[in-house]
Motif scaffolding. Structure first.
Motif, PDB file in Angstrom:
ATOM      1  N   VAL A  81      33.713  63.931  36.173  1.00 35.22           N
ATOM      2  CA  VAL A  81      34.938  64.050  36.980  1.00 35.22           C
ATOM      3  C   VAL A  81      35.072  65.499  37.456  1.00 35.22           C
ATOM      4  CG1 VAL A  81      36.204  62.173  35.873  1.00 35.22           C
ATOM      5  CG2 VAL A  81      36.344  64.484  34.920  1.00 35.22           C
ATOM      6  N   THR A  82      35.967  65.724  38.430  1.00 33.42           N
ATOM      7  CA  THR A  82      36.157  67.099  38.900  1.00 33.42           C
ATOM      8  C   THR A  82      36.791  67.919  37.781  1.00 33.42           C
ATOM      9  OG1 THR A  82      38.389  66.751  39.701  1.00 33.42           O
ATOM     10  CG2 THR A  82      36.594  66.275  41.239  1.00 33.42           C
ATOM     11  N   TYR A  83      36.656  69.240  37.919  1.00 36.08           N
ATOM     12  CA  TYR A  83      37.216  70.093  36.879  1.00 36.08           C
ATOM     13  C   TYR A  83      38.729  69.914  36.779  1.00 36.08           C
ATOM     14  CZ  TYR A  83      38.116  74.004  33.850  1.00 36.08           C
ATOM     15  OH  TYR A  83      38.526  74.764  32.788  1.00 36.08           O
ATOM     16  N   LEU A  84      39.383  69.754  37.935  1.00 38.75           N
ATOM     17  CA  LEU A  84      40.837  69.571  37.935  1.00 38.75           C
ATOM     18  C   LEU A  84      41.226  68.322  37.146  1.00 38.75           C
ATOM     19  CD1 LEU A  84      43.575  70.533  38.984  1.00 38.75           C
ATOM     20  CD2 LEU A  84      43.205  69.167  41.028  1.00 38.75           C
ATOM     21  N   GLN A  85      40.492  67.221  37.368  1.00 36.06           N
ATOM     22  CA  GLN A  85      40.787  65.987  36.646  1.00 36.06           C
ATOM     23  C   GLN A  85      40.547  66.158  35.149  1.00 36.06           C
ATOM     24  OE1 GLN A  85      38.190  63.336  38.771  1.00 36.06           O
ATOM     25  NE2 GLN A  85      39.701  62.953  40.391  1.00 36.06           N
ATOM     26  N   PHE A  86      39.558  66.960  34.845  1.00 33.46           N
ATOM     27  CA  PHE A  86      39.226  67.197  33.438  1.00 33.46           C
ATOM     28  C   PHE A  86      40.328  67.988  32.745  1.00 33.46           C
ATOM     29  CE2 PHE A  86      37.470  70.207  30.333  1.00 33.46           C
ATOM     30  CZ  PHE A  86      36.943  69.329  29.395  1.00 33.46           C
ATOM     31  N   PHE A 151      53.285  65.412  35.038  1.00 31.53           N
ATOM     32  CA  PHE A 151      52.459  64.291  35.480  1.00 31.53           C
ATOM     33  C   PHE A 151      52.638  64.054  36.982  1.00 31.53           C
ATOM     34  CE2 PHE A 151      51.587  59.731  36.028  1.00 31.53           C
ATOM     35  CZ  PHE A 151      50.300  59.701  35.532  1.00 31.53           C
ATOM     36  N   GLY A 152      53.895  64.120  37.440  1.00 32.87           N
ATOM     37  CA  GLY A 152      54.174  63.923  38.863  1.00 32.87           C
ATOM     38  C   GLY A 152      53.420  64.937  39.708  1.00 32.87           C
ATOM     39  N   ILE A 153      53.427  66.183  39.260  1.00 36.34           N
ATOM     40  CA  ILE A 153      52.748  67.229  40.033  1.00 36.34           C
ATOM     41  C   ILE A 153      51.232  67.016  40.017  1.00 36.34           C
ATOM     42  CG2 ILE A 153      52.295  69.712  40.128  1.00 36.34           C
ATOM     43  CD1 ILE A 153      55.168  70.138  39.166  1.00 36.34           C
ATOM     44  N   ILE A 154      50.722  66.581  38.866  1.00 42.31           N
ATOM     45  CA  ILE A 154      49.283  66.323  38.773  1.00 42.31           C
ATOM     46  C   ILE A 154      48.880  65.193  39.726  1.00 42.31           C
ATOM     47  CG2 ILE A 154      47.482  65.438  37.242  1.00 42.31           C
ATOM     48  CD1 ILE A 154      48.845  66.966  34.987  1.00 42.31           C
ATOM     49  N   ILE A 155      49.740  64.170  39.815  1.00 38.67           N
ATOM     50  CA  ILE A 155      49.480  63.065  40.752  1.00 38.67           C
ATOM     51  C   ILE A 155      49.393  63.626  42.173  1.00 38.67           C
ATOM     52  CG2 ILE A 155      50.534  61.034  41.841  1.00 38.67           C
ATOM     53  CD1 ILE A 155      49.924  59.988  39.292  1.00 38.67           C
ATOM     54  N   LEU A 156      50.324  64.528  42.504  1.00 39.84           N
ATOM     55  CA  LEU A 156      50.314  65.128  43.850  1.00 39.84           C
ATOM     56  C   LEU A 156      49.010  65.888  44.101  1.00 39.84           C
ATOM     57  CD1 LEU A 156      53.960  66.482  44.281  1.00 39.84           C
ATOM     58  CD2 LEU A 156      52.945  64.376  45.178  1.00 39.84           C
ATOM     59  N   PHE A 157      48.474  66.480  43.072  1.00 43.60           N
ATOM     60  CA  PHE A 157      47.195  67.187  43.207  1.00 43.60           C
ATOM     61  C   PHE A 157      46.027  66.195  43.274  1.00 43.60           C
ATOM     62  CE2 PHE A 157      49.448  70.999  42.294  1.00 43.60           C
ATOM     63  CZ  PHE A 157      48.612  72.085  42.493  1.00 43.60           C
ATOM     64  N   GLY A 158      46.334  64.913  43.103  1.00 44.47           N
ATOM     65  CA  GLY A 158      45.284  63.889  43.148  1.00 44.47           C
ATOM     66  C   GLY A 158      44.349  63.944  41.961  1.00 44.47           C
ATOM     67  N   ALA A 159      44.898  64.278  40.782  1.00 39.27           N
ATOM     68  CA  ALA A 159      44.010  64.499  39.640  1.00 39.27           C
ATOM     69  C   ALA A 159      44.076  63.386  38.599  1.00 39.27           C
ATOM     70  CB  ALA A 159      44.347  65.845  38.988  1.00 39.27           C
ATOM     71  N   VAL A 160      44.677  62.244  38.939  1.00 41.77           N
ATOM     72  CA  VAL A 160      44.727  61.139  37.976  1.00 41.77           C
ATOM     73  C   VAL A 160      44.103  59.900  38.601  1.00 41.77           C
ATOM     74  CG1 VAL A 160      46.185  59.806  36.421  1.00 41.77           C
ATOM     75  CG2 VAL A 160      46.913  62.076  37.155  1.00 41.77           C
ATOM     76  N   PRO A 161      42.799  59.711  38.368  1.00 43.14           N
ATOM     77  CA  PRO A 161      42.124  58.576  38.994  1.00 43.14           C
ATOM     78  C   PRO A 161      42.515  57.215  38.408  1.00 43.14           C
ATOM     79  CG  PRO A 161      40.556  60.160  38.036  1.00 43.14           C
ATOM     80  CD  PRO A 161      41.904  60.539  37.570  1.00 43.14           C
ATOM     81  N   SER A 162      42.841  57.155  37.115  1.00 41.85           N
ATOM     82  CA  SER A 162      43.041  55.862  36.474  1.00 41.85           C
ATOM     83  C   SER A 162      44.474  55.352  36.656  1.00 41.85           C
ATOM     84  CB  SER A 162      42.737  55.983  34.978  1.00 41.85           C
ATOM     85  OG  SER A 162      43.301  54.901  34.283  1.00 41.85           O
ATOM     86  N   PRO A 163      44.623  54.035  36.901  1.00 38.35           N
ATOM     87  CA  PRO A 163      45.973  53.469  37.031  1.00 38.35           C
ATOM     88  C   PRO A 163      46.749  53.515  35.708  1.00 38.35           C
ATOM     89  CG  PRO A 163      44.298  51.749  37.150  1.00 38.35           C
ATOM     90  CD  PRO A 163      43.571  53.045  37.170  1.00 38.35           C
ATOM     91  N   ALA A 164      46.022  53.614  34.585  1.00 43.43           N
ATOM     92  CA  ALA A 164      46.704  53.691  33.285  1.00 43.43           C
ATOM     93  C   ALA A 164      47.086  55.132  32.964  1.00 43.43           C
ATOM     94  CB  ALA A 164      45.808  53.128  32.190  1.00 43.43           C
TER      95      ALA A 164
END
Lengths: 283, 273
Positions: A81-86, A151-164
């Motif tokens: 995964v990207t470093y941001l997602q990690f 979490f909301g901000i991380i979503i905005l950064f596009g860093a949460v690939p999983s729906p869970a």
């Protein structure tokens, strides 16, 4: 003289002072923890604007600095995964830890020492256990709110690939509570402020932050440093967050063990804090 | 009649005096107080940059390999961040000492009220506090540089000059920090200091080259003091000397001058009305 002796308007069922006192104590005895939590939440009013600003500001700064800056040094990403997602779930868990560490340090010492409100509560019909539980409820609320914003901000950064991914909120909160309860059990035993809080921050909280596989997989550390991570609640919380937010692959038993470790730590910490509060307040 | 005039004559310059030439007394008191109350806490501050170096230098460094410095040199990641951590710890120590510590003495223990009620002037107090912060900074710096040497992160003999550079950085932050603290009234306002330092800590080419950012952001970062400190120390420990270093040093000299003038006048405004 006679006016002083007159009984003021009493509840219909109670006639003596003792009975009235007992009647008035029913609600606090039953809901005491929530009364305490409410009191501590209201106490946040003084720093609420700062707390809100920091809830938004800190994630933005860290995600930008790490997700954009450090990530540029690791263009290949980490573990697929990207470093941001990690790094994102790790930062969420770290935020929970930071709040837990702050709220269970001086605020608890103050309740015994500088503004001994715990003794006042204990003199009212609220038990030591309820004071502890109320403090923990307030901590949980503050953590959940902050982590959810994170979490909301991380979503905005596009860093949460999983729906869970939202389950990472729970993982981070559990991490914060485990660390908070453990620290509270220690703080409640401190009678003289000799800089223990600074030492705790320096030799427990900061190393946890640095050696828990937050910025890089724990396996990158030399073997002699890795046990630090294995013992670290932050590591288990972070890895749980990664399992949820991008599907980090690990055996199911390991995931369950991590949850079990955090729950156990929280339970033991809570139990010890109850004991310490009871011993100190009922002296 | 004459007696009265002469007493007034004796008092007038003393009340307005900024400096009694007795900074020594402030420093001595500082050492005594540190030894008797929080010596361990002060000593333990040394470990913070070491933990960062172990974690990021070794752990993250394994992912990264080498990094290019602003002078185009390829250095191992640990050698890239170690000088930055040195500069950061100089900043943190100086800011902590000149803000939280001073804030407490100013508003709670009222130490300065007592000091200024004696013949000590605001400049004695300011210089004394700044000197104490520098001693602490120097202790950490020497310790950290030994560790850098052991890990082989000092790439040139000029690394020796990093020590005075660190003191310069600490001096700059301490003198300005104290001036700013004199405006603070509540603990919450103190939190804002941490909130300014966090981005500076993370963005000042500390953990990765500044070139990651767009030009406009780079200018902002280059206007901030920590970036100059990081570049200066990194240049010295990696042995890449350049004329830019004079700019970095100049930046801190100006900062120190402004800080001292500012702090002294603030202390006078607060206490010698």
């Amino acid at each position: 003289m006679s006016a002083l002796n007159q009984t003021p308007a009493a509840p219909l069922t109670a006639t003596t002072d003792a009975e009235r006192a007992l009647a008035a104590g029913i609600a606090p005895r039953r809901w005491g923890s929530w009364y305490v939590a409410e009191h501590r939440l209201r106490g946040m009013k003084g720093y609420l604007p700062d707390a809100i600003f920091q809830s938004f500001g800190n994630p933005l700064i860290y995600l930008f600095a790490l997700g954009v800056g450090l990530a540029s040094l690791v263009p290949q990403g980490v573990g697929g995964v990207t470093y941001l997602q990690f790094v994102a779930p790790a930062l969420m868990a770290t935020a929970a830890m930071t709040i837990a560490a702050n709220e269970t340090s001086y605020p608890i010492m103050a309740g015994f020492k500088w503004n001994p409100i715990f003794f006042a509560m204990n003199a009212a019909p609220i038990s030591p256990a309820q004071i502890v539980n109320g403090t923990m409820i307030q901590l949980a609320i503050r953590i959940v709110v902050t982590v959810a914003i994170y979490f909301g901000i991380i979503i905005l950064f596009g860093a949460v690939p999983s729906p869970a991914g939202w389950l990472a909120i729970i993982a981070a909160t559990l991490t914060g509570m485990a660390i908070g309860a453990a620290q509270a059990s220690y703080t409640s035993t401190i009678t003289e402020d000799k800089g223990q809080m600074a030492m705790l921050q320096r030799f427990a909280i900061t190393p946890l932050f640095l050696f828990s596989g937050t910025f890089f997989p724990l396996e990158q550390l030399p073997l002699w440093l890795q046990p630090l991570g294995w013992a670290s609640p932050l590591w288990h919380g972070t890895e749980l967050g990664r399992v949820f937010s991008y599907g980090l692959e690990e055996p199911l038993w390991l995931t369950v063990t991590r949850v079990g470790y955090l729950v156990t730590l929280f339970a033991v910490g809570l139990w010890a804090t109850h004991r310490h509060f009871a011993r100190r307040l009922n002296k | 009649m004459t007696a009265t005039t002469s007493t007034e004559h004796d008092f007038a310059p003393r009340r307005s005096a900024l400096y009694a030439g007795n900074t020594r007394a402030v420093i001595h008191r500082g050492f005594l107080a540190t030894r008797s109350t929080n010596g361990l806490v002060v000593l333990s501050g040394f470990f913070e940059p070491v933990f960062y170096l172990l974690s990021l230098g070794i752990g993250f460094g394994a992912l990264v390999g080498t990094v290019q410095t602003s002078t185009g040199q390829e250095v191992p990641y640990a050698a890239f961040i170690a000088p930055a951590l040195l500069a950061v710890s100089a900043m943190n120590g100086a800011v902590y000492d000149s803000t939280w510590n001073v804030f407490f003495k100013l508003n709670y223990s009222r130490l300065y009220h007592g000091m200024l009620a004696t013949s000590l002037g605001p400049l004695d107090v300011a210089l004394g506090e700044i000197f104490l912060a520098l001693v602490r900074g120097a202790m950490y710096a020497v310790g950290f540089m030994v560790i850098m040497q052991v890990f082989g992160l000092n790439l040139a003999w000029t690394a020796l000059l990093a020590l005075p550079a660190v003191l310069l950085i600490a001096f700059g932050f301490a003198s300005l920090g104290m001036a700013i603290t004199s405006y603070m009234k509540t603990f919450n306002q103190m939190d804002w200091i941490a909130f300014i330092m966090l981005p500076m800590f993370l963005f000042s080419a500390t953990f990765y080259p500044i070139t990651v950012y767009p030009q406009a952001i780079q200018w902002v970062i280059q206007a901030l003091p920590l970036w100059h400190g990081v570049e200066l120390v990194r240049g010295l420990t990696t042995g890449a000397l350049s004329s830019m270093m004079l700019v970095h040093v100049g930046y801190y000299l100006v900062m120190i001058a402004i800080g001292i003038v500012f702090t002294t006048s603030r202390l006078r405004a607060l206490f010698l009305k």
